[in-house]
Write an enzyme that holds these catalytic residues in place. Structure first.
Site, short mmCIF file in Angstrom:
data_model
loop_
_atom_site.label_atom_id
_atom_site.label_comp_id
_atom_site.label_asym_id
_atom_site.label_seq_id
_atom_site.Cartn_x
_atom_site.Cartn_y
_atom_site.Cartn_z
N LYS A 67 6.94 4.94 3.30
CA LYS A 67 7.86 4.74 4.44
C LYS A 67 9.14 4.05 3.99
O LYS A 67 10.24 4.41 4.44
CB LYS A 67 7.17 3.93 5.53
CG LYS A 67 6.21 4.72 6.39
CD LYS A 67 6.96 5.62 7.36
CE LYS A 67 6.05 6.26 8.38
NZ LYS A 67 6.76 7.13 9.34
N ASN A 97 0.85 -1.20 0.00
CA ASN A 97 0.00 0.00 0.00
C ASN A 97 0.89 1.24 0.00
O ASN A 97 2.07 1.18 0.36
CB ASN A 97 -0.96 0.00 1.20
CG ASN A 97 -0.22 -0.20 2.52
OD1 ASN A 97 0.62 0.60 2.90
ND2 ASN A 97 -0.56 -1.27 3.23
N PRO A 98 0.36 2.39 -0.43
CA PRO A 98 1.17 3.61 -0.52
C PRO A 98 1.80 4.02 0.81
O PRO A 98 2.90 4.58 0.82
CB PRO A 98 0.18 4.66 -1.02
CG PRO A 98 -0.81 3.87 -1.83
CD PRO A 98 -0.98 2.58 -1.06
N TYR A 99 1.12 3.76 1.92
CA TYR A 99 1.71 4.09 3.22
C TYR A 99 3.01 3.34 3.42
O TYR A 99 4.06 3.93 3.72
CB TYR A 99 0.71 3.76 4.34
CG TYR A 99 1.30 3.85 5.73
CD1 TYR A 99 1.87 5.03 6.18
CD2 TYR A 99 1.28 2.74 6.59
CE1 TYR A 99 2.42 5.12 7.46
CE2 TYR A 99 1.81 2.82 7.86
CZ TYR A 99 2.38 4.00 8.29
OH TYR A 99 2.92 4.08 9.55
N GLY A 100 2.99 2.04 3.24
CA GLY A 100 4.20 1.23 3.40
C GLY A 100 5.26 1.59 2.37
O GLY A 100 6.46 1.63 2.69
#
Length: 390
Positions: A203, A197-200
Site C-alpha cells: 500500500k 508486513n507486505p500488505y502495508g
C-alpha cells in the site's frame, strides 16, 4: 426466357423487401435497447453529472461506497473481478437504482492492462475511487508476491490509464498499516511510515507511485488511510460476506459473527502478551458508513494539482477483548474464545488522530459506539445466513 427473367426479378424483389424489413426491425430494436442507451450515457461526459469509476465496487467497502454515490446522484461504473467481491451486492445495487445511465458493472481484472485501457477508452470517467485490493495482513505474510502484484502493480496500471485518458481525480483507499508500529500514539498523517508486513508495504508503494506521478501532473489526489472497518448499511441492504475459505484471514467482526452463528466453534484471539492495558491488540474501529462519508467529502474537496492525505478513524483505541465483549452483547451470544499465540505481522497498538480531516474536510466519525455498529451488522448477518445467496 421472359418467364425465368420475371421469376428472378420477383425473387430479387422479395429478397430486397425482406432485407429492408429486417434492417428496419434491427434499427428499431437498437434504438429501443436499454443497453445502447446506457452505453451512450456512460461513454459521454454530461454537464452536472460526475461519473465515478469504483474499482472493487462489488466488495464490502466498495459496494457501500457505490450505494452512497448513487444516493447522491453520481453516475457509477463498477469494475471488479469478483475474486473478493460479490455479485450479489451488485444485484442489490442494480435493483435499488435501475434507472438507465446510473450504474453499470464491468467484469475485469485490473492486472490486465489491455482490459483496463479498453475500459477507460470506452467510458467517460470524471474520477476514480480505487478500492480494489487483497487486504489481509496474515495472508500477505504468506503470499507477499500476490500482494505486491495485486496492490502495487495494479495501482500503477490504473494511474497509467488515468494519465493516458485524461482522468484527473483519484480517491485512493489506503491503510494505517503503512505506518507499521509507531512509537507514539495517536497516529498523525506525518507519522513516519515503516510498514511491517507486505500488505502495508504494498500500500505504501502504491501511495508513492500516486504521489510521485502527481508531482508531474495536475491530478487531484486524496489518499485515505483507513483504520479497522466495521458495521454495515443501516438500512440492511448491504453487508460483509467473505468467501468461506477466507474466514481464517478475515476481520475480527466476521469471526465474531461466525462464532455467534455456530459456523465456527469459537473465536480465536491471537496474542495476549502485548504491552497494552489487557495484553491484546488495540485498534481504532471505524464504521463503514462513516468511512464512506469521508470518501464523498474527499471527492468534493479534491483540487487539481493537490494531494490530500488523511487518517480516517475515530481517534480512540479499543482492545480486542473489549471488542469481543461488545460483540457478545450485540449478538446476545456468549461466544467461546480461545487465546492463541501472536499472528505474524501484527502490531500492538494503533489508533488515529483525525484532527486533520476534521479541520480540512469537516469530517468526523458519528457512529463510534462499538456495540451499536456491531448490532447493525449483526442484523444483516442474521437476515443473510448464506450471505447474498439468499
Amino acid at each position: 426466357m421472359d418467364y425465368m427473367e420475371t421469376k428472378r426479378r420477383s425473387n430479387l424483389t422479395k429478397k430486397i423487401v425482406l432485407a429492408a424489413a429486417l434492417s428496419a426491425l434491427l434499427i428499431f430494436m437498437i434504438k429501443r435497447s436499454p443497453s445502447t442507451y446506457v452505453s451512450t450515457k456512460f461513454s459521454e461526459h454530461e454537464e452536472g453529472v460526475t461519473h465515478v469509476l469504483v474499482t472493487g465496487g462489488a466488495g464490502y467497502i466498495g459496494s457501500h461506497a457505490v450505494l452512497r454515490l448513487l444516493k447522491d446522484k453520481y453516475r457509477v461504473t463498477i469494475v471488479d473481478n469478483l475474486s473478493r467481491g460479490n455479485m450479489g451486492a451488485v444485484k442489490i445495487l442494480q435493483e435499488n437504482f435501475p434507472e438507465a445511465g446510473r450504474l453499470q458493472f464491468i467484469y475485469a481484472d485490473l492486472g490486465d492492462a489491455a482490459s483496463v485501457n479498453k475500459i477507460f477508452s470506452e467510458n467517460a470517467f470524471d474520477a476514480v475511487m480505487h478500492f480494489a485490493a487483497v487486504a489481509y495482513v496474515g495472508e500477505s505474510t504468506a503470499e507477499p508476491l500476490r500482494y505486491y502484484h495485486n496492490i502495487t502493480s495494479n495501482t500503477l496500471i490504473i494511474v497509467k490509464a488515468m494519465a493516458a485518458h485524461g482522468v484527473k481525480t483519484l480517491i485512493y483507499s489506503s491503510t494505517c498499516a503503512t505506518y507499521g508500529e509507531p512509537k507514539t500514539m495517536p497516529i498523525v498523517e506525518n507519522t513516519t511510515q515503516l510498514p511491517i508486513n507486505p500488505y502495508g508495504k504494498a500500500k505504501k508503494m502504491a501511495e508513492d507511485i500516486i504521489i510521485d506521478y502527481s508531482k508531474t501532473s495536475n491530478m487531484a489526489v486524496m489518499i485515505l488511510r483507513y483504520f479497522n472497518v466495521i458495521g454495515s448499511d443501516p438500512d440492511g441492504r448491504l453487508g460483509e460476506a467473505p468467501r468461506p475459505e477466507l474466514r481464517e484471514q478475515g476481520r475480527i467482526s466476521g469471526a465474531c459473527f461466525d462464532a455467534a452463528r455456530g459456523i465456527i466453534p469459537g473465536l480465536k484471539v491471537r496474542g495476549t502478551d502485548y504491552g497494552t492495558k489487557d495484553g491484546t491488540c488495540v485498534r481504532d474501529y471505524i464504521d463503514v458508513t462513516d468511512l464512506i462519508d469521508a470518501h464523498v467529502k474527499a471527492l468534493a474537496h479534491a483540487k487539481p494539482g493537490k494531494v490530500g492525505i488523511y487518517n480516517v478513524g475515530t481517534g480512540k483505541g479499543s482492545s480486542v477483548k473489549e471488542f469481543v465483549e461488545a460483540c457478545k452483547k450485540a449478538t446476545g451470544v456468549n461466544i467461546k474464545v480461545d487465546y492463541l499465540d501472536r499472528r505474524a505481522g501484527d502490531y500492538a497498538e494503533v489508533y488515529s488522530d483525525p484532527s486533520k480531516i476534521f479541520n480540512e474536510l469537516n469530517w468526523k466519525a458519528k457512529y463510534t459506539n462499538l456495540q451499536e455498529s456491531l448490532a447493525v451488522a449483526w442484523r444483516w448477518q442474521k437476515a443473510h445466513i448464506n450471505g447474498y445467496e439468499n
